[in-house]
Write a protein that holds these residues in place. Structure first.
Motif, PDB file in Angstrom:
ATOM      1  N   THR A 234      -5.861 -63.411  38.164  1.00  0.00           N
ATOM      2  CA  THR A 234      -5.448 -62.529  37.075  1.00  0.00           C
ATOM      3  C   THR A 234      -4.659 -63.322  36.048  1.00  0.00           C
ATOM      4  OG1 THR A 234      -3.428 -61.861  38.225  1.00  0.00           O
ATOM      5  CG2 THR A 234      -5.373 -60.483  38.564  1.00  0.00           C
ATOM      6  N   GLU A 235      -4.705 -62.876  34.815  1.00  0.00           N
ATOM      7  CA  GLU A 235      -4.005 -63.568  33.743  1.00  0.00           C
ATOM      8  C   GLU A 235      -2.671 -62.901  33.429  1.00  0.00           C
ATOM      9  OE1 GLU A 235      -6.264 -64.355  30.221  1.00  0.00           O
ATOM     10  OE2 GLU A 235      -8.117 -64.569  31.375  1.00  0.00           O
ATOM     11  N   LEU A 236      -1.731 -63.715  33.003  1.00  0.00           N
ATOM     12  CA  LEU A 236      -0.465 -63.210  32.508  1.00  0.00           C
ATOM     13  C   LEU A 236      -0.694 -62.882  31.036  1.00  0.00           C
ATOM     14  CD1 LEU A 236       2.316 -62.759  33.750  1.00  0.00           C
ATOM     15  CD2 LEU A 236       2.965 -65.021  32.945  1.00  0.00           C
ATOM     16  N   PHE A 237      -0.597 -61.616  30.678  1.00  0.00           N
ATOM     17  CA  PHE A 237      -0.879 -61.134  29.327  1.00  0.00           C
ATOM     18  C   PHE A 237       0.392 -61.171  28.494  1.00  0.00           C
ATOM     19  CE2 PHE A 237      -0.903 -57.543  26.327  1.00  0.00           C
ATOM     20  CZ  PHE A 237      -2.016 -57.869  25.568  1.00  0.00           C
ATOM     21  N   ASP A 238       0.337 -61.794  27.320  1.00  0.00           N
ATOM     22  CA  ASP A 238       1.478 -61.839  26.409  1.00  0.00           C
ATOM     23  C   ASP A 238       1.518 -60.533  25.634  1.00  0.00           C
ATOM     24  OD1 ASP A 238       3.449 -62.305  24.533  1.00  0.00           O
ATOM     25  OD2 ASP A 238       2.624 -64.220  23.863  1.00  0.00           O
ATOM     26  N   ALA A 239       2.482 -59.681  25.975  1.00  0.00           N
ATOM     27  CA  ALA A 239       2.617 -58.380  25.324  1.00  0.00           C
ATOM     28  C   ALA A 239       3.452 -58.482  24.049  1.00  0.00           C
ATOM     29  CB  ALA A 239       3.236 -57.370  26.292  1.00  0.00           C
TER      30      ALA A 239
ATOM     31  N   PHE B 256       2.207 -47.123  38.233  1.00  0.00           N
ATOM     32  CA  PHE B 256       1.741 -46.011  37.395  1.00  0.00           C
ATOM     33  C   PHE B 256       0.740 -45.159  38.162  1.00  0.00           C
ATOM     34  CE2 PHE B 256       2.700 -49.439  34.392  1.00  0.00           C
ATOM     35  CZ  PHE B 256       3.471 -48.785  33.456  1.00  0.00           C
ATOM     36  N   THR B 257       0.793 -43.864  37.906  1.00  0.00           N
ATOM     37  CA  THR B 257      -0.241 -42.975  38.397  1.00  0.00           C
ATOM     38  C   THR B 257      -0.542 -41.951  37.324  1.00  0.00           C
ATOM     39  OG1 THR B 257      -0.983 -41.539  40.204  1.00  0.00           O
ATOM     40  CG2 THR B 257       1.355 -41.433  39.655  1.00  0.00           C
ATOM     41  N   PRO B 258      -1.800 -41.753  36.948  1.00  0.00           N
ATOM     42  CA  PRO B 258      -2.939 -42.580  37.342  1.00  0.00           C
ATOM     43  C   PRO B 258      -2.837 -43.967  36.706  1.00  0.00           C
ATOM     44  CG  PRO B 258      -3.602 -41.060  35.604  1.00  0.00           C
ATOM     45  CD  PRO B 258      -2.175 -40.726  35.953  1.00  0.00           C
ATOM     46  N   HIS B 259      -3.846 -44.816  36.922  1.00  0.00           N
ATOM     47  CA  HIS B 259      -3.800 -46.175  36.373  1.00  0.00           C
ATOM     48  C   HIS B 259      -3.793 -46.132  34.843  1.00  0.00           C
ATOM     49  CE1 HIS B 259      -8.241 -45.831  36.014  1.00  0.00           C
ATOM     50  NE2 HIS B 259      -8.089 -46.709  35.030  1.00  0.00           N
ATOM     51  N   ARG B 260      -3.293 -47.212  34.234  1.00  0.00           N
ATOM     52  CA  ARG B 260      -3.240 -47.341  32.782  1.00  0.00           C
ATOM     53  C   ARG B 260      -4.529 -48.008  32.289  1.00  0.00           C
ATOM     54  NH1 ARG B 260       2.050 -47.293  30.071  1.00  0.00           N
ATOM     55  NH2 ARG B 260       0.681 -47.736  28.303  1.00  0.00           N
ATOM     56  N   GLU B 261      -5.441 -47.237  31.791  1.00  0.00           N
ATOM     57  CA  GLU B 261      -6.706 -47.770  31.275  1.00  0.00           C
ATOM     58  C   GLU B 261      -6.448 -48.784  30.145  1.00  0.00           C
ATOM     59  OE1 GLU B 261     -10.620 -48.423  31.397  1.00  0.00           O
ATOM     60  OE2 GLU B 261      -9.716 -46.894  32.680  1.00  0.00           O
ATOM     61  N   ASP B 262      -5.389 -48.535  29.360  1.00  0.00           N
ATOM     62  CA  ASP B 262      -5.083 -49.428  28.239  1.00  0.00           C
ATOM     63  C   ASP B 262      -4.579 -50.798  28.684  1.00  0.00           C
ATOM     64  OD1 ASP B 262      -2.815 -47.903  29.126  1.00  0.00           O
ATOM     65  OD2 ASP B 262      -1.739 -48.434  27.312  1.00  0.00           O
ATOM     66  N   PHE B 263      -4.252 -50.979  29.964  1.00  0.00           N
ATOM     67  CA  PHE B 263      -3.810 -52.270  30.476  1.00  0.00           C
ATOM     68  C   PHE B 263      -4.978 -53.091  31.041  1.00  0.00           C
ATOM     69  CE2 PHE B 263       0.984 -51.567  31.537  1.00  0.00           C
ATOM     70  CZ  PHE B 263       1.212 -51.196  30.224  1.00  0.00           C
ATOM     71  N   LEU B 264      -6.136 -52.476  31.187  1.00  0.00           N
ATOM     72  CA  LEU B 264      -7.290 -53.181  31.789  1.00  0.00           C
ATOM     73  C   LEU B 264      -8.143 -53.845  30.739  1.00  0.00           C
ATOM     74  CD1 LEU B 264      -8.316 -50.558  34.463  1.00  0.00           C
ATOM     75  CD2 LEU B 264      -6.916 -52.610  34.763  1.00  0.00           C
TER      76      LEU B 264
ATOM     77  N   LEU C 160       7.882 -60.353  26.201  1.00  0.00           N
ATOM     78  CA  LEU C 160       7.373 -59.682  27.397  1.00  0.00           C
ATOM     79  C   LEU C 160       5.999 -60.218  27.762  1.00  0.00           C
ATOM     80  CD1 LEU C 160       9.001 -57.256  25.727  1.00  0.00           C
ATOM     81  CD2 LEU C 160       8.172 -55.973  27.658  1.00  0.00           C
ATOM     82  N   THR C 161       5.798 -60.460  29.046  1.00  0.00           N
ATOM     83  CA  THR C 161       4.476 -60.775  29.572  1.00  0.00           C
ATOM     84  C   THR C 161       4.241 -59.871  30.777  1.00  0.00           C
ATOM     85  OG1 THR C 161       5.367 -62.564  30.930  1.00  0.00           O
ATOM     86  CG2 THR C 161       4.432 -63.184  28.794  1.00  0.00           C
ATOM     87  N   ARG C 162       2.962 -59.599  31.069  1.00  0.00           N
ATOM     88  CA  ARG C 162       2.670 -58.730  32.210  1.00  0.00           C
ATOM     89  C   ARG C 162       1.408 -59.196  32.922  1.00  0.00           C
ATOM     90  NH1 ARG C 162       1.305 -54.493  28.042  1.00  0.00           N
ATOM     91  NH2 ARG C 162      -0.964 -54.522  27.964  1.00  0.00           N
ATOM     92  N   ARG C 163       1.347 -58.870  34.207  1.00  0.00           N
ATOM     93  CA  ARG C 163       0.191 -59.165  35.045  1.00  0.00           C
ATOM     94  C   ARG C 163      -0.158 -57.883  35.807  1.00  0.00           C
ATOM     95  NH1 ARG C 163      -1.142 -64.036  36.882  1.00  0.00           N
ATOM     96  NH2 ARG C 163       1.017 -64.781  36.761  1.00  0.00           N
TER      97      ARG C 163
END
Length: 110
Positions: free
Chosen positions: A12-17, A102-110, A21-24
Motif C-alpha cells: 500500500t502507498e502512503l498518500f500525501d493528503a 470508519f464504518t462503512p468504508h470511505r469510498e473517497d479514500f480508495l 498529513l499522510t495516510r495509508r
C-alpha cells in the motif's frame, strides 16, 4: 466487493493528503475500514463532517480535537468517537500517528 483478508503495508502507498498529513489505508470491506494517519507538528485537519461513524486511536503524538462543541487534548492510548455527520477537526500539537476506523468504508479514500 470481493473479500480480501490480508493487506500488507508493503503493498500500500502512503498518500500525501497535504498540509503535513499522510495516510495509508489498511484493511477494509464494505462495512469497515482502518486508516493510519501521520501528522507533522502543527498540521491542522480542518473541521469537516461525513456520513461515516469514526473511531480514532492515538498511537503517538499529542492532538487537540474538536468534536461538535467540545475540545479534547489527547495523547498515546486515548481514543475518540465521532458520530455520523458531526463536525470535527484536529490540530497536531506534537508529531504523531492516529489509527482511524470508519464504518462503512470511505469510498473517497480508495
Amino acid at each position: 466487493m470481493t473479500v480480501k483478508n490480508h493487506f500488507p503495508a508493503s503493498e500500500t502507498e502512503l498518500f500525501d493528503a497535504g498540509g503535513g498529513l499522510t495516510r495509508r489505508v489498511g484493511a477494509y470491506a464494505d462495512n469497515a475500514m482502518i486508516v493510519e494517519v501521520h501528522f507533522e507538528k502543527g498540521a491542522n485537519f480542518a473541521p469537516h463532517h461525513h456520513p461515516h461513524e469514526q473511531i480514532t486511536y492515538v498511537i503517538s503524538g499529542r492532538f487537540e480535537f474538536t468534536i461538535g462543541d467540545k475540545t479534547y487534548v489527547v495523547g498515546p492510548g486515548d481514543s475518540l468517537y465521532k458520530q455520523p455527520n458531526v463536525v470535527h477537526g484536529a490540530t497536531c500539537l506534537e508529531a504523531g500517528t492516529l489509527l482511524d476506523v470508519f464504518t462503512p468504508h470511505r469510498e473517497d479514500f480508495l
